[in-house]
Design a protein around this motif. Structure first.
Motif, PDB file in Angstrom:
ATOM      1  N   ARG A   1      32.620  20.200   6.469  1.00  0.00           N
ATOM      2  CA  ARG A   1      32.494  19.211   7.542  1.00  0.00           C
ATOM      3  C   ARG A   1      32.849  19.831   8.896  1.00  0.00           C
ATOM      4  O   ARG A   1      32.212  19.542   9.908  1.00  0.00           O
ATOM      5  CB  ARG A   1      33.415  18.025   7.238  1.00  0.00           C
ATOM      6  N   LEU A   2      33.845  20.684   8.911  1.00  0.00           N
ATOM      7  CA  LEU A   2      34.215  21.376  10.140  1.00  0.00           C
ATOM      8  C   LEU A   2      33.078  22.276  10.622  1.00  0.00           C
ATOM      9  O   LEU A   2      32.784  22.336  11.822  1.00  0.00           O
ATOM     10  CB  LEU A   2      35.482  22.196   9.911  1.00  0.00           C
ATOM     11  N   LYS A   3      32.441  22.964   9.703  1.00  0.00           N
ATOM     12  CA  LYS A   3      31.326  23.825  10.073  1.00  0.00           C
ATOM     13  C   LYS A   3      30.176  23.011  10.642  1.00  0.00           C
ATOM     14  O   LYS A   3      29.573  23.389  11.655  1.00  0.00           O
ATOM     15  CB  LYS A   3      30.863  24.629   8.853  1.00  0.00           C
ATOM     16  N   LEU A   4      29.856  21.881   9.997  1.00  0.00           N
ATOM     17  CA  LEU A   4      28.769  21.025  10.477  1.00  0.00           C
ATOM     18  C   LEU A   4      29.072  20.450  11.854  1.00  0.00           C
ATOM     19  O   LEU A   4      28.165  20.238  12.664  1.00  0.00           O
ATOM     20  CB  LEU A   4      28.512  19.894   9.475  1.00  0.00           C
ATOM     21  N   ALA A   5      30.356  20.217  12.123  1.00  0.00           N
ATOM     22  CA  ALA A   5      30.773  19.694  13.426  1.00  0.00           C
ATOM     23  C   ALA A   5      30.875  20.787  14.479  1.00  0.00           C
ATOM     24  O   ALA A   5      31.249  20.509  15.617  1.00  0.00           O
ATOM     25  CB  ALA A   5      32.110  18.969  13.291  1.00  0.00           C
ATOM     26  N   GLU A   6      30.544  22.016  14.104  1.00  0.00           N
ATOM     27  CA  GLU A   6      30.595  23.165  15.009  1.00  0.00           C
ATOM     28  C   GLU A   6      31.994  23.356  15.604  1.00  0.00           C
ATOM     29  O   GLU A   6      32.192  23.432  16.811  1.00  0.00           O
ATOM     30  CB  GLU A   6      29.538  23.052  16.104  1.00  0.00           C
ATOM     31  N   ILE A   7      32.958  23.406  14.686  1.00  0.00           N
ATOM     32  CA  ILE A   7      34.349  23.666  15.051  1.00  0.00           C
ATOM     33  C   ILE A   7      34.760  24.990  14.412  1.00  0.00           C
ATOM     34  O   ILE A   7      34.760  25.132  13.192  1.00  0.00           O
ATOM     35  CB  ILE A   7      35.284  22.544  14.569  1.00  0.00           C
ATOM     36  N   ALA A   8      35.066  25.978  15.242  1.00  0.00           N
ATOM     37  CA  ALA A   8      35.536  27.267  14.740  1.00  0.00           C
ATOM     38  C   ALA A   8      37.039  27.193  14.522  1.00  0.00           C
ATOM     39  O   ALA A   8      37.780  26.783  15.417  1.00  0.00           O
ATOM     40  CB  ALA A   8      35.192  28.369  15.735  1.00  0.00           C
ATOM     41  N   VAL A   9      37.486  27.571  13.349  1.00  0.00           N
ATOM     42  CA  VAL A   9      38.904  27.499  12.994  1.00  0.00           C
ATOM     43  C   VAL A   9      39.497  28.899  12.989  1.00  0.00           C
ATOM     44  O   VAL A   9      38.929  29.830  12.409  1.00  0.00           O
ATOM     45  CB  VAL A   9      39.096  26.860  11.604  1.00  0.00           C
ATOM     46  N   ARG A  10      40.633  29.044  13.645  1.00  0.00           N
ATOM     47  CA  ARG A  10      41.392  30.281  13.589  1.00  0.00           C
ATOM     48  C   ARG A  10      42.856  29.920  13.362  1.00  0.00           C
ATOM     49  O   ARG A  10      43.356  28.938  13.925  1.00  0.00           O
ATOM     50  CB  ARG A  10      41.252  31.091  14.886  1.00  0.00           C
ATOM     51  N   ALA A  11      43.544  30.716  12.540  1.00  0.00           N
ATOM     52  CA  ALA A  11      44.946  30.454  12.225  1.00  0.00           C
ATOM     53  C   ALA A  11      45.772  31.708  12.438  1.00  0.00           C
ATOM     54  O   ALA A  11      45.311  32.823  12.158  1.00  0.00           O
ATOM     55  CB  ALA A  11      45.090  29.967  10.789  1.00  0.00           C
ATOM     56  N   ILE A  12      46.985  31.530  12.957  1.00  0.00           N
ATOM     57  CA  ILE A  12      47.942  32.615  13.149  1.00  0.00           C
ATOM     58  C   ILE A  12      49.242  32.193  12.489  1.00  0.00           C
ATOM     59  O   ILE A  12      49.804  31.152  12.841  1.00  0.00           O
ATOM     60  CB  ILE A  12      48.211  32.902  14.639  1.00  0.00           C
TER      61      ILE A  12
END
Length: 275
Positions: A61-72
């Motif tokens: 769902r995040l990919k379809l919403a065009e949200i790039a996720v990055r975690a540190i």
């Protein structure tokens, strides 16, 4: 302040778990996408594992919403490798900070930091962590612990009926077992507590990998969402253990409005920022 947050994050160079390269945490983020930056506590922390579980639950769902996720997260590359293998999180999206320097630059809550005579920094961190688990200097922790045991009718069902959960020392449990605790279609009693027990068992089995330096165990994290123009549109700063979300019933409600309409969605700790 918004510009300062983006500047700090955009200038941060951290080691990427997938290939060991030290690079920008925004590396390879599509320009047209929103950017969801998760600054996690220690990678062996309850919050880190639970937050990424929610991310993985809705990753398509995040990919379809065009949200790039990055975690540190706080740890080293080995910590990140264990973390990504267990959670399924893409190691090319995961970066590590060995000392929590980025957390301090962002002025995130450090937790209790009392220095105890005759104890090392790591031992002092253990004492402080236990106090925080008891709710001291850790806003909302005890309430959230109890919610894990008592259930939450405003939260979605967490374990499917056919899923097998292995959470030592409990025997393997099929998801349908939780129907006996109250039904289905919502977070049943003991359901979240069982997932947390599974996470804890994983970390304890591999403690030295997940927590190479115990000195930073009390450090809390934060969430930052930027639009395609790199304006900060949402942030949440953790105030205690298990406080990684403003709406614990559905931590990603700030991204998906259909879930945000749940009756209990009073995100009192959330700060929505109008660009």
């Amino acid at each position: 302040m918004q510009q300062n947050i983006y500047k700090i994050l955009s200038q941060a160079q951290r080691q990427r778990v997938s290939d060991g390269v030290v690079t920008s945490i925004f590396d390879n983020c599509p320009a047209a996408f929103r950017k969801l930056i998760l600054v996690l506590p220690q990678l062996g922390d309850f919050d880190s594992l639970e937050y990424i579980w929610w991310i993985q639950r809705d990753i398509e769902r995040l990919k379809l919403a065009e949200i790039a996720v990055r975690a540190i997260g706080i740890g080293d590359r080995q910590s990140g490798e264990y973390f990504c293998k267990f959670t399924g999180f893409d190691p090319s999206w995961m970066f590590v900070d060995t000392t929590g320097e980025l957390h301090r630059q962002l002025n995130l809550y450090s937790g209790l930091t009392t220095k105890f005579p005759l104890l090392s920094s790591g031992q002092s961190a253990w004492v402080n962590l236990m106090l925080m688990c008891a709710g001291i200097g850790s806003q909302g922790t005890l309430k959230e612990v109890f919610r894990g045991y008592l259930g939450d009718r405003h939260a979605p069902q967490l374990i499917s009926d056919q899923e097998i959960i292995k959470a030592s020392p409990l025997p393997p449990l099929r998801g349908s077992f939780f129907k006996w605790a109250g039904g289905s279609g919502f977070q049943r009693p003991f359901e979240l507590a069982t997932l947390r027990l599974r996470n804890m068992a994983e970390v304890l089995r591999n403690w030295n990998a997940y927590v190479p330096d115990a000195s930073y165990m009390t450090q809390r994290g934060g969430t930052f969402l930027f639009d395609a123009q790199n304006a900060l549109v949402y942030e949440h700063r953790d105030h205690g253990i298990l406080g990684f979300a403003a709406n614990p019933s559905y931590p990603l409600s700030f991204l998906f409005t259909d879930q945000a309409t749940r009756p209990n969605n009073q995100e009192n700790n959330q700060e929505i920022i109008n660009a």
